[in-house]
Design an enzyme around this catalytic site. Structure first.
Site, PDB file in Angstrom:
ATOM      1  N   CYS A 113      25.727 -14.143 -28.744  1.00 34.06           N
ATOM      2  CA  CYS A 113      24.354 -14.687 -28.834  1.00 34.06           C
ATOM      3  C   CYS A 113      24.310 -16.201 -28.689  1.00 34.06           C
ATOM      4  CB  CYS A 113      23.703 -14.273 -30.144  1.00 34.06           C
ATOM      5  SG  CYS A 113      23.550 -12.501 -30.297  1.00 34.06           S
ATOM      6  N   HIS A 255      17.709 -18.825 -31.743  1.00 29.94           N
ATOM      7  CA  HIS A 255      18.114 -17.490 -31.287  1.00 29.94           C
ATOM      8  C   HIS A 255      17.245 -16.453 -31.999  1.00 29.94           C
ATOM      9  CE1 HIS A 255      20.304 -13.980 -30.346  1.00 29.94           C
ATOM     10  NE2 HIS A 255      20.848 -13.851 -31.535  1.00 29.94           N
ATOM     11  N   ASN A 285      16.288  -8.724 -29.774  1.00 27.70           N
ATOM     12  CA  ASN A 285      17.409  -9.643 -29.567  1.00 27.70           C
ATOM     13  C   ASN A 285      18.025  -9.361 -28.194  1.00 27.70           C
ATOM     14  OD1 ASN A 285      19.790 -11.075 -29.599  1.00 27.70           O
ATOM     15  ND2 ASN A 285      20.405 -10.436 -31.649  1.00 27.70           N
TER      16      ASN A 285
HETATM   17  N1  COA Z   1      15.256   2.287 -40.221  1.00 27.56           N
HETATM   18  C1  COA Z   1      15.107   2.673 -41.505  1.00 27.56           C
HETATM   19  N2  COA Z   1      16.042   2.433 -42.442  1.00 27.56           N
HETATM   20  C2  COA Z   1      17.142   1.740 -42.062  1.00 27.56           C
HETATM   21  C3  COA Z   1      17.341   1.319 -40.741  1.00 27.56           C
HETATM   22  C4  COA Z   1      16.347   1.619 -39.807  1.00 27.56           C
HETATM   23  N3  COA Z   1      16.420   1.255 -38.522  1.00 27.56           N
HETATM   24  N4  COA Z   1      18.521   0.678 -40.663  1.00 27.56           N
HETATM   25  C5  COA Z   1      19.053   0.691 -41.897  1.00 27.56           C
HETATM   26  N5  COA Z   1      18.209   1.340 -42.738  1.00 27.56           N
HETATM   27  C6  COA Z   1      18.381   1.594 -44.164  1.00 27.56           C
HETATM   28  C7  COA Z   1      19.805   1.498 -44.630  1.00 27.56           C
HETATM   29  O1  COA Z   1      20.496   2.714 -44.410  1.00 27.56           O
HETATM   30  C8  COA Z   1      19.642   1.170 -46.092  1.00 27.56           C
HETATM   31  O2  COA Z   1      19.366   2.366 -46.792  1.00 27.56           O
HETATM   32  P1  COA Z   1      19.973   2.599 -48.262  1.00 27.56           P
HETATM   33  O3  COA Z   1      19.411   1.503 -49.115  1.00 27.56           O
HETATM   34  O4  COA Z   1      19.480   3.954 -48.595  1.00 27.56           O
HETATM   35  O5  COA Z   1      21.447   2.512 -48.103  1.00 27.56           O
HETATM   36  C9  COA Z   1      18.381   0.314 -46.131  1.00 27.56           C
HETATM   37  O6  COA Z   1      17.683   0.590 -44.902  1.00 27.56           O
HETATM   38  C10 COA Z   1      18.659  -1.159 -46.214  1.00 27.56           C
HETATM   39  O7  COA Z   1      19.615  -1.475 -45.217  1.00 27.56           O
HETATM   40  P2  COA Z   1      20.203  -2.913 -45.093  1.00 27.56           P
HETATM   41  O8  COA Z   1      21.272  -2.916 -44.049  1.00 27.56           O
HETATM   42  O9  COA Z   1      20.537  -3.425 -46.456  1.00 27.56           O
HETATM   43  O10 COA Z   1      18.905  -3.681 -44.564  1.00 27.56           O
HETATM   44  P3  COA Z   1      18.719  -5.191 -44.303  1.00 27.56           P
HETATM   45  O11 COA Z   1      17.556  -5.686 -45.045  1.00 27.56           O
HETATM   46  O12 COA Z   1      20.018  -5.950 -44.432  1.00 27.56           O
HETATM   47  O13 COA Z   1      18.313  -5.208 -42.761  1.00 27.56           O
HETATM   48  C11 COA Z   1      19.243  -5.682 -40.631  1.00 27.56           C
HETATM   49  C12 COA Z   1      19.215  -4.735 -41.801  1.00 27.56           C
HETATM   50  C13 COA Z   1      20.226  -5.154 -39.587  1.00 27.56           C
HETATM   51  C14 COA Z   1      17.848  -5.754 -40.029  1.00 27.56           C
HETATM   52  C15 COA Z   1      19.654  -7.082 -41.131  1.00 27.56           C
HETATM   53  O14 COA Z   1      20.798  -6.981 -41.943  1.00 27.56           O
HETATM   54  C16 COA Z   1      19.930  -8.041 -40.036  1.00 27.56           C
HETATM   55  O15 COA Z   1      19.045  -8.411 -39.288  1.00 27.56           O
HETATM   56  N6  COA Z   1      21.189  -8.518 -39.899  1.00 27.56           N
HETATM   57  C17 COA Z   1      21.550  -9.448 -38.886  1.00 27.56           C
HETATM   58  C18 COA Z   1      21.671  -8.707 -37.601  1.00 27.56           C
HETATM   59  C19 COA Z   1      21.730  -9.594 -36.422  1.00 27.56           C
HETATM   60  O16 COA Z   1      20.887 -10.413 -36.274  1.00 27.56           O
HETATM   61  N7  COA Z   1      22.720  -9.387 -35.560  1.00 27.56           N
HETATM   62  C20 COA Z   1      22.888 -10.117 -34.384  1.00 27.56           C
HETATM   63  C21 COA Z   1      23.509 -11.391 -34.757  1.00 27.56           C
HETATM   64  S1  COA Z   1      23.219 -12.577 -33.623  1.00 27.56           S
END
Ligand code: COA
Length: 329
Positions: A113, A255, A285
């Site tokens: 990214c 980004h 993204n």
């Molecule tokens: N829809 C519904 N539920 C989802 C889901 C989806 N698409 N993806 C994950 N969940 C669930 C998980 O299983 C978890 O359930 P649980 O509590 O029963 O275990 C719950 O939602 C919370 O998941 P979590 O991973 O803690 O959510 P989060 O608030 O951290 O959000 C991301 C997840 C991926 C959106 C976030 O971590 C993020 O944006 N990370 C950075 C990713 C990124 O930008 N990557 C590229 C880098 S440049």
């Protein structure tokens, strides 16, 4: 002699995948995706015959057209991507061939990214040294080609897209790409965001395919924490080094990984969201595509003026991150 961006262009495939489309494919909801990420829809380059080089070529042709120059005036083509058409030849060479840039050399740059930000600073060095007069820097990814559409934690985040710029010597002193800070951290980054197979460590085999190792894997929570910290730190550092304040910054171009990461960066910089370029809602993204797509859209909307202070900030797999300060000419 500093390098300045003289032209911008973008290409987004037409087909949209909305959150409701994803609701039909995965155990997810529009509400979950919107509140956790800010994304409503993303684009997909569905045609299996078209890959990252197709989007780059569209961008490159527009750049030449807008600038009113012929392909043989281009000295160097840098394509930042983590979804090249193939490991070799480079996507940059395919683009060079497609547009007929007979005097250009080129290479792909792998910084996920942060690829465009790394590429912009790299391209600027060749202008500053006097070795090149016109450099194309393109950030592009066909993310849907490496997304696991059975994994709801990654499939919702990414989309396809490309954009780029032409770099040339700045017309006047004090304009152009004035500063950059780039970083990497393989020790902490390597495990948390990767595509495990397809390289020399795990060449393609029945086993790698069965184990879904040719798709993105991510520990979202770890990446989120690292991204918030790194992007805010590096943006703050670039402000301090260049005596930039919340008042005299015209645009933060971050980004587009997650709306919450962007908001945290803006908050640390003390700038209001009215000065933050954000289009994650429509494209998700697009990896190396996000920053140049944002720049191209600001440019299309005539929001970049001579003397505008622009701060770019990125974070990605590696980890890689960085910030660039541009005085728009
Ligand atoms: N829809 C519904 N539920 C989802 C889901 C989806 N698409 N993806 C994950 N969940 C669930 C998980 O299983 C978890 O359930 P649980 O509590 O029963 O275990 C719950 O939602 C919370 O998941 P979590 O991973 O803690 O959510 P989060 O608030 O951290 O959000 C991301 C997840 C991926 C959106 C976030 O971590 C993020 O944006 N990370 C950075 C990713 C990124 O930008 N990557 C590229 C880098 S440049």
């Amino acid at each position: 002699m500093k390098a300045a961006i003289t032209t911008t262009a973008k290409y987004l495939p037409e087909e949209i995948i909305s959150n409701s489309d994803l609701e039909r494919m995965l155990d997810t909801t529009d509400e979950w995706i919107r509140t956790r990420t800010g994304i409503r829809e993303r684009r997909i380059l569905r045609d299996p015959e078209k890959a990252t080089s197709f989007m780059c070529t569209e961008v490159a042709r527009q750049l030449l057209d807008k600038r009113g120059i012929s392909a043989d005036e281009i000295d160097l083509i840098i394509v930042a991507t983590m979804s090249p058409d193939m490991i070799f030849p480079s996507t940059a060479c395919i683009v060079q061939g497609n547009i007929g840039a007979s005097k250009a050399w080129g290479f792909d740059l792998s910084a996920a990214c942060s690829g465009f930000v790394y590429g912009l600073y790299t391209g600027a060095q060749f202008i500053e040294s006097g070795n090149c007069r016109k450099v194309m820097v393109i950030g592009a990814d066909k993310m849907t080609s490496i997304l696991d559409f059975t994994d709801r934690s990654t499939a919702i985040l990414f989309g396809d897209g490309a954009a780029g710029v032409i770099l040339e010597p700045a017309r006047e002193e004090g304009f152009g790409i004035l500063d950059a800070r780039l970083y990497s951290d393989g020790k902490n980054g390597k495990e948390h965001l990767l595509m495990p197979a397809g390289g020399s460590l795990h060449p393609a085999s029945h086993e790698t395919v069965d184990n879904r190792m040719h798709y993105i894997r991510q520990d979202g929570k770890q990446v989120f924490k690292a991204a918030v910290m790194a992007m805010a730190d590096v943006a703050e550092e670039i402000m301090q080094r260049n005596n930039l304040t919340a008042e005299n910054i015209d645009w933060l171009v971050p980004h587009q990984a997650n709306q919450r990461i962007i908001q945290a960066t803006a908050e640390r910089m003390g700038i209001g969201m009215d000065k933050v370029m954000m289009n994650i809602e429509y494209y998700g993204n697009t990896t190396a595509g996000t920053v140049p797509i944002c720049l191209a859209e600001l440019d299309e909307q005539n929001k970049l003026h001579s003397g505008s202070n622009i701060v770019l900030a990125s974070f990605g797999a590696g980890y890689t991150w960085g910030s660039v300060y541009i005085k728009w000419q």
